[in-house]
Each structure stands twice: as C-alpha cells, then as structure tokens.
Design a protein around this motif. Structure first.
Motif, PDB file in Angstrom:
ATOM      1  N   ALA A  63       0.827  -1.207   0.000  1.00  0.00           N
ATOM      2  CA  ALA A  63       0.000   0.000   0.000  1.00  0.00           C
ATOM      3  C   ALA A  63       0.863   1.258   0.000  1.00  0.00           C
ATOM      4  CB  ALA A  63      -0.941  -0.006   1.206  1.00  0.00           C
ATOM      5  N   MET A  64       1.965   1.238   0.732  1.00  0.00           N
ATOM      6  CA  MET A  64       2.830   2.415   0.763  1.00  0.00           C
ATOM      7  C   MET A  64       3.559   2.587  -0.564  1.00  0.00           C
ATOM      8  SD  MET A  64       3.522   5.095   2.336  1.00  0.00           S
ATOM      9  CE  MET A  64       2.625   4.784   3.815  1.00  0.00           C
ATOM     10  N   ARG A  65       3.852   1.489  -1.242  1.00  0.00           N
ATOM     11  CA  ARG A  65       4.484   1.597  -2.562  1.00  0.00           C
ATOM     12  C   ARG A  65       3.523   2.202  -3.581  1.00  0.00           C
ATOM     13  NH1 ARG A  65       6.544  -3.223  -0.673  1.00  0.00           N
ATOM     14  NH2 ARG A  65       5.068  -4.502  -1.832  1.00  0.00           N
ATOM     15  N   MET A  66       2.227   2.088  -3.349  1.00  0.00           N
ATOM     16  CA  MET A  66       1.231   2.708  -4.237  1.00  0.00           C
ATOM     17  C   MET A  66       0.926   4.150  -3.818  1.00  0.00           C
ATOM     18  SD  MET A  66      -1.407  -0.456  -4.728  1.00  0.00           S
ATOM     19  CE  MET A  66      -2.558   0.523  -5.644  1.00  0.00           C
ATOM     20  N   HIS A  67       1.153   4.465  -2.552  1.00  0.00           N
ATOM     21  CA  HIS A  67       0.845   5.787  -2.011  1.00  0.00           C
ATOM     22  C   HIS A  67       1.646   6.880  -2.736  1.00  0.00           C
ATOM     23  CE1 HIS A  67      -0.563   8.460   1.234  1.00  0.00           C
ATOM     24  NE2 HIS A  67       0.675   8.937   1.320  1.00  0.00           N
ATOM     25  N   GLU A  68       2.918   6.616  -2.968  1.00  0.00           N
ATOM     26  CA  GLU A  68       3.781   7.614  -3.607  1.00  0.00           C
ATOM     27  C   GLU A  68       3.368   7.924  -5.051  1.00  0.00           C
ATOM     28  OE1 GLU A  68       8.471   8.409  -4.712  1.00  0.00           O
ATOM     29  OE2 GLU A  68       7.855   6.459  -3.944  1.00  0.00           O
ATOM     30  N   PRO A  69       3.233   6.918  -5.938  1.00  0.00           N
ATOM     31  CA  PRO A  69       2.889   7.273  -7.328  1.00  0.00           C
ATOM     32  C   PRO A  69       1.493   7.882  -7.465  1.00  0.00           C
ATOM     33  CG  PRO A  69       3.039   4.884  -7.076  1.00  0.00           C
ATOM     34  CD  PRO A  69       3.518   5.488  -5.807  1.00  0.00           C
ATOM     35  N   ILE A  70       0.554   7.454  -6.632  1.00  0.00           N
ATOM     36  CA  ILE A  70      -0.782   8.051  -6.715  1.00  0.00           C
ATOM     37  C   ILE A  70      -0.732   9.491  -6.223  1.00  0.00           C
ATOM     38  CG2 ILE A  70      -3.139   7.946  -5.806  1.00  0.00           C
ATOM     39  CD1 ILE A  70      -2.919   4.891  -5.976  1.00  0.00           C
ATOM     40  N   GLY A  71       0.089   9.759  -5.206  1.00  0.00           N
ATOM     41  CA  GLY A  71       0.262  11.135  -4.744  1.00  0.00           C
ATOM     42  C   GLY A  71       0.866  12.025  -5.812  1.00  0.00           C
ATOM     43  N   LEU A  72       1.856  11.511  -6.508  1.00  0.00           N
ATOM     44  CA  LEU A  72       2.465  12.292  -7.594  1.00  0.00           C
ATOM     45  C   LEU A  72       1.482  12.466  -8.757  1.00  0.00           C
ATOM     46  CD1 LEU A  72       6.075  10.803  -7.562  1.00  0.00           C
ATOM     47  CD2 LEU A  72       5.323  13.043  -6.705  1.00  0.00           C
ATOM     48  N   ALA A  73       0.701  11.438  -9.028  1.00  0.00           N
ATOM     49  CA  ALA A  73      -0.318  11.551 -10.082  1.00  0.00           C
ATOM     50  C   ALA A  73      -1.351  12.610  -9.711  1.00  0.00           C
ATOM     51  CB  ALA A  73      -0.994  10.198 -10.306  1.00  0.00           C
ATOM     52  N   ALA A  74      -1.679  12.702  -8.427  1.00  0.00           N
ATOM     53  CA  ALA A  74      -2.633  13.716  -7.977  1.00  0.00           C
ATOM     54  C   ALA A  74      -2.104  15.123  -8.252  1.00  0.00           C
ATOM     55  CB  ALA A  74      -2.948  13.535  -6.495  1.00  0.00           C
ATOM     56  N   VAL A  75      -0.803  15.320  -8.077  1.00  0.00           N
ATOM     57  CA  VAL A  75      -0.211  16.631  -8.359  1.00  0.00           C
ATOM     58  C   VAL A  75      -0.348  16.950  -9.851  1.00  0.00           C
ATOM     59  CG1 VAL A  75       1.927  17.981  -8.380  1.00  0.00           C
ATOM     60  CG2 VAL A  75       1.392  16.524  -6.421  1.00  0.00           C
ATOM     61  N   PHE A  76      -0.084  15.979 -10.700  1.00  0.00           N
ATOM     62  CA  PHE A  76      -0.211  16.219 -12.147  1.00  0.00           C
ATOM     63  C   PHE A  76      -1.672  16.406 -12.558  1.00  0.00           C
ATOM     64  CE2 PHE A  76       4.096  14.455 -12.058  1.00  0.00           C
ATOM     65  CZ  PHE A  76       4.738  15.436 -12.800  1.00  0.00           C
ATOM     66  N   LEU A  77      -2.580  15.684 -11.912  1.00  0.00           N
ATOM     67  CA  LEU A  77      -4.007  15.912 -12.161  1.00  0.00           C
ATOM     68  C   LEU A  77      -4.391  17.334 -11.759  1.00  0.00           C
ATOM     69  CD1 LEU A  77      -5.578  12.543 -10.989  1.00  0.00           C
ATOM     70  CD2 LEU A  77      -5.830  13.558 -13.259  1.00  0.00           C
ATOM     71  N   CYS A  78      -3.827  17.799 -10.656  1.00  0.00           N
ATOM     72  CA  CYS A  78      -4.108  19.154 -10.193  1.00  0.00           C
ATOM     73  C   CYS A  78      -3.573  20.192 -11.182  1.00  0.00           C
ATOM     74  CB  CYS A  78      -3.525  19.370  -8.800  1.00  0.00           C
ATOM     75  SG  CYS A  78      -4.176  20.816  -7.952  1.00  0.00           S
ATOM     76  N   LEU A  79      -2.403  19.935 -11.741  1.00  0.00           N
ATOM     77  CA  LEU A  79      -1.863  20.839 -12.768  1.00  0.00           C
ATOM     78  C   LEU A  79      -2.794  20.895 -13.980  1.00  0.00           C
ATOM     79  CD1 LEU A  79       1.950  20.004 -12.735  1.00  0.00           C
ATOM     80  CD2 LEU A  79       0.926  22.258 -12.375  1.00  0.00           C
ATOM     81  N   GLY A  80      -3.261  19.730 -14.417  1.00  0.00           N
ATOM     82  CA  GLY A  80      -4.213  19.682 -15.525  1.00  0.00           C
ATOM     83  C   GLY A  80      -5.517  20.379 -15.173  1.00  0.00           C
ATOM     84  N   GLN A  81      -5.970  20.163 -13.944  1.00  0.00           N
ATOM     85  CA  GLN A  81      -7.206  20.804 -13.492  1.00  0.00           C
ATOM     86  C   GLN A  81      -7.049  22.325 -13.492  1.00  0.00           C
ATOM     87  OE1 GLN A  81      -9.005  18.991 -10.029  1.00  0.00           O
ATOM     88  NE2 GLN A  81      -9.687  20.977  -9.288  1.00  0.00           N
ATOM     89  N   LEU A  82      -5.874  22.810 -13.088  1.00  0.00           N
ATOM     90  CA  LEU A  82      -5.622  24.250 -13.092  1.00  0.00           C
ATOM     91  C   LEU A  82      -5.661  24.806 -14.514  1.00  0.00           C
ATOM     92  CD1 LEU A  82      -4.914  26.807 -11.497  1.00  0.00           C
ATOM     93  CD2 LEU A  82      -2.507  26.161 -11.705  1.00  0.00           C
ATOM     94  N   LEU A  83      -5.059  24.094 -15.443  1.00  0.00           N
ATOM     95  CA  LEU A  83      -5.078  24.521 -16.844  1.00  0.00           C
ATOM     96  C   LEU A  83      -6.511  24.564 -17.382  1.00  0.00           C
ATOM     97  CD1 LEU A  83      -3.636  25.188 -19.529  1.00  0.00           C
ATOM     98  CD2 LEU A  83      -3.516  22.732 -19.928  1.00  0.00           C
ATOM     99  N   ILE A  84      -7.267  23.518 -17.139  1.00  0.00           N
ATOM    100  CA  ILE A  84      -8.642  23.451 -17.641  1.00  0.00           C
ATOM    101  C   ILE A  84      -9.522  24.488 -16.954  1.00  0.00           C
ATOM    102  CG2 ILE A  84     -10.674  21.971 -17.845  1.00  0.00           C
ATOM    103  CD1 ILE A  84      -8.538  19.613 -17.910  1.00  0.00           C
TER     104      ILE A  84
END
Length: 128
Positions: free
Chosen positions: A35-56
């Motif tokens: 679960a902790m090995r998945m926590h990091e990439p999903i957290g980083l993906a959330a940051v990129f989703l947020c960047l996309g959300q900001l653009l949109i």
C-alpha cells in the motif's frame, strides 16, 4: 462549455486519487507494505491531475466560467506541493492535516463543478 465537462471529469478523478491516499496509508499501517508503494505514485499523479485541473479551470474561466475554480485549484496545487514535500521528509505533523484538508477540498471542488448552477456563465448571471 466543453471545458466545463472536461473540468468535471478531471476534478472527480483528482478527488478519487486524493481519497485513495488515506486508504492506502491506513492499509500500510495495518501491515500491507504494498500500500505504501502505491501511495507515492498516486500522490504524484494527484499533483499532475491538479496541474491539468488548473489549466482546464483557467480555460473555462477565460471562456466565461467562474474564477473560483482557478483560485481553489491553485490553492490545492500549493497544498499538494507542500504535501509531497512533507511526505518525502517524513514530516507527519504537517503531512496528515494537509492531506485531510486536500481530501476535503478535492471533494468540495468536484461536487461544486458538477452542480447544475455551475453551468451558468458569468455573462448570463450578470444579465439576470
């Protein structure tokens, strides 16, 4: 208004990613190391989703939408950068409350973008 549809999809996806984070952290505390090995990439993906959300959100705002979406998303992005930093430095004193705030804000933004009243353009609201 197509940008609002895209904003809704990204905001809901972003909120789901944020909601997964405490579940994964709790699973890790229960002994699931994966679960902790998945926590990091999903957290980083959330940051990129947020960047996309900001653009949109910015595109939607510039075409007649509401600036609130841009402001909330920008604040979330700042919080997520802080969150990732605190996670990598193992500063749980800030990591946990910032995470709770991000989950709540992410859900609120997703719900707000999906409300029918959000579709009303600034020009239509001013004319009413």
């Amino acid at each position: 208004m197509k940008s609002l549809v895209v904003l809704r999809v990204v905001a809901v996806t972003h909120a789901i990613a944020l909601c997964l984070q405490p579940v994964l952290a709790g699973s890790y505390l229960n002994g699931a190391g994966a679960a902790m090995r998945m926590h990091e990439p999903i957290g980083l993906a959330a940051v990129f989703l947020c960047l996309g959300q900001l653009l949109i959100a910015t595109i939607w705002w510039r075409t007649g939408g509401r600036a609130l979406a841009v402001g909330l998303t920008a604040a979330m992005l700042a919080g997520e950068v802080l969150q990732v930093t605190m996670g990598y430095t193992r500063n749980l004193l800030l990591h946990i409350p910032v995470g709770i705030t991000l989950v709540g804000t992410g859900i609120a933004v997703a719900v707000w973008t999906c409300r029918p009243a959000t579709r009303v353009r600034r020009t239509e609201k001013a004319a009413a």
